[in-house]
Design a protein around this motif. Sequence first.
Motif, short mmCIF file in Angstrom:
data_model
loop_
_atom_site.label_atom_id
_atom_site.label_comp_id
_atom_site.label_asym_id
_atom_site.label_seq_id
_atom_site.Cartn_x
_atom_site.Cartn_y
_atom_site.Cartn_z
N HIS A 4 0.84 -1.19 0.00
CA HIS A 4 0.00 0.00 0.00
C HIS A 4 0.88 1.25 0.00
N ARG A 5 0.31 2.40 0.39
CA ARG A 5 0.94 3.71 0.22
C ARG A 5 1.12 4.01 -1.27
N ILE A 6 0.11 3.55 -2.04
CA ILE A 6 0.04 3.81 -3.47
C ILE A 6 -1.40 4.18 -3.81
N GLY A 7 -1.60 4.86 -4.95
CA GLY A 7 -2.92 5.32 -5.33
C GLY A 7 -3.66 4.34 -6.21
N HIS A 8 -3.89 3.14 -5.70
CA HIS A 8 -4.61 2.11 -6.47
C HIS A 8 -5.97 1.89 -5.84
N ASP A 9 -6.96 1.50 -6.66
CA ASP A 9 -8.32 1.34 -6.16
C ASP A 9 -8.41 0.32 -5.02
N VAL A 10 -7.62 -0.74 -5.06
CA VAL A 10 -7.71 -1.75 -4.00
C VAL A 10 -7.15 -1.22 -2.68
N VAL A 11 -6.40 -0.13 -2.74
CA VAL A 11 -5.87 0.51 -1.54
C VAL A 11 -6.84 1.56 -1.02
N TRP A 12 -7.40 2.36 -1.90
CA TRP A 12 -8.28 3.47 -1.48
C TRP A 12 -9.67 3.00 -1.07
N THR A 13 -10.14 1.87 -1.59
CA THR A 13 -11.50 1.42 -1.34
C THR A 13 -11.54 0.50 -0.13
N VAL A 14 -12.35 0.87 0.87
CA VAL A 14 -12.35 0.16 2.16
C VAL A 14 -13.77 -0.15 2.61
N PRO A 15 -13.92 -1.18 3.46
CA PRO A 15 -15.21 -1.47 4.08
C PRO A 15 -15.45 -0.57 5.28
N TYR A 16 -16.72 -0.22 5.49
CA TYR A 16 -17.09 0.68 6.59
C TYR A 16 -18.45 0.27 7.15
N ALA A 17 -18.62 0.46 8.46
CA ALA A 17 -19.93 0.30 9.10
C ALA A 17 -19.94 1.06 10.41
N HIS A 18 -21.11 1.53 10.83
CA HIS A 18 -21.29 1.96 12.21
C HIS A 18 -22.61 1.40 12.73
N PHE A 19 -22.63 1.09 14.01
CA PHE A 19 -23.76 0.42 14.60
C PHE A 19 -23.68 0.56 16.12
N THR A 20 -24.77 0.24 16.80
CA THR A 20 -24.82 0.31 18.26
C THR A 20 -24.96 -1.08 18.85
N LEU A 21 -24.09 -1.40 19.79
CA LEU A 21 -24.18 -2.65 20.57
C LEU A 21 -24.85 -2.33 21.90
N ARG A 22 -25.71 -3.24 22.34
CA ARG A 22 -26.42 -3.01 23.60
C ARG A 22 -26.13 -4.14 24.59
N PRO A 23 -26.06 -3.78 25.87
CA PRO A 23 -25.76 -4.79 26.90
C PRO A 23 -26.78 -5.92 26.86
N GLY A 24 -26.28 -7.13 27.10
CA GLY A 24 -27.15 -8.30 27.14
C GLY A 24 -27.37 -8.97 25.81
N GLU A 25 -26.90 -8.35 24.72
CA GLU A 25 -27.08 -8.95 23.40
C GLU A 25 -25.98 -9.96 23.07
N TRP A 26 -24.89 -9.94 23.87
CA TRP A 26 -23.75 -10.80 23.53
C TRP A 26 -23.42 -11.71 24.70
#
Length: 272
Positions: free
Chosen positions: A250-272
């Motif tokens: 990495h540290r190069i300008g290639h699509d496989v480097v710039w493109t990343v997975p993302y998520a945000h979510f809420t975890l609640r007590p007792g669910e795990w």
Amino acid sequence: MNPVDMTAVVGSHDIALITLDTLRYDVAANEAAAGRTPHLTGVLPGGAWERRHSPASFTYAAHHAFFAGFLPTPTDAGPHPRLFAARFPGSETTADGTWVFDTPDVVGGLAAVGYHTLCLGGVGFFNRRSALGSVLPGLFAEDHWRTEFGVTEPDSLRHQLDQLQDSLTGMTPDRPLFTFLNVSALHQPNRHYLPGCAEDGISSHAAALRYVDGHMPRLFELLTSRGRPCFVVMCADHGTAYGEDGHHGHRIGHDVVWTVPYAHFTLRPGEW
């Protein structure tokens, strides 16, 4: 992804930023679609990763941007309101629900409103073995790094979660917590996740993600063990190349480097 009113989250929730260092979007999406990362898929909104672009092509630069409020950007047309942002004139992505802080980084901003800040390092930019490796962990009130957290340790995430458990022991639930975890397992070398594999590649990268997925229930349980809901941002800081167009790393300008997975979510007590 649905907008989040971070002004309501800050103070009422614990917050965690989990960076899956070097994880490629295509690998993450394919593993999720094939059902090979069930614990991650179970918390992703809609059961899928969001495709985004990183603000940088390697760990140090990407994390500086993240901590200033510049998380990976959606790939569709913007502008895209940010979850949190350092206050500065002229920002076009600071919206009503953006939590704005007056420090240079969100770590200091959360500390200023009462959060304990905890860093669990992974790759070398968090190891405090040099001045450069001390910059990012130096933002936090508490930081940890050991050799077994790093890229050469096949069971690195287990060791990191052991430290998270130790750090949580005795921590009072009335004080909110900001946890940052840099997961190093995806980074090269990752061939040790495939028995008999002699060279890093897409297959060993995917095997590393399956290893990480296996530890997610414990991570989620720890993050909610204090009895508080936890708002989680989980993403890669950048991807990496395994021979695409002759590129490696990495540290190069290639699509496989710039493109990343993302998520945000809420975890609640007792669910795990």
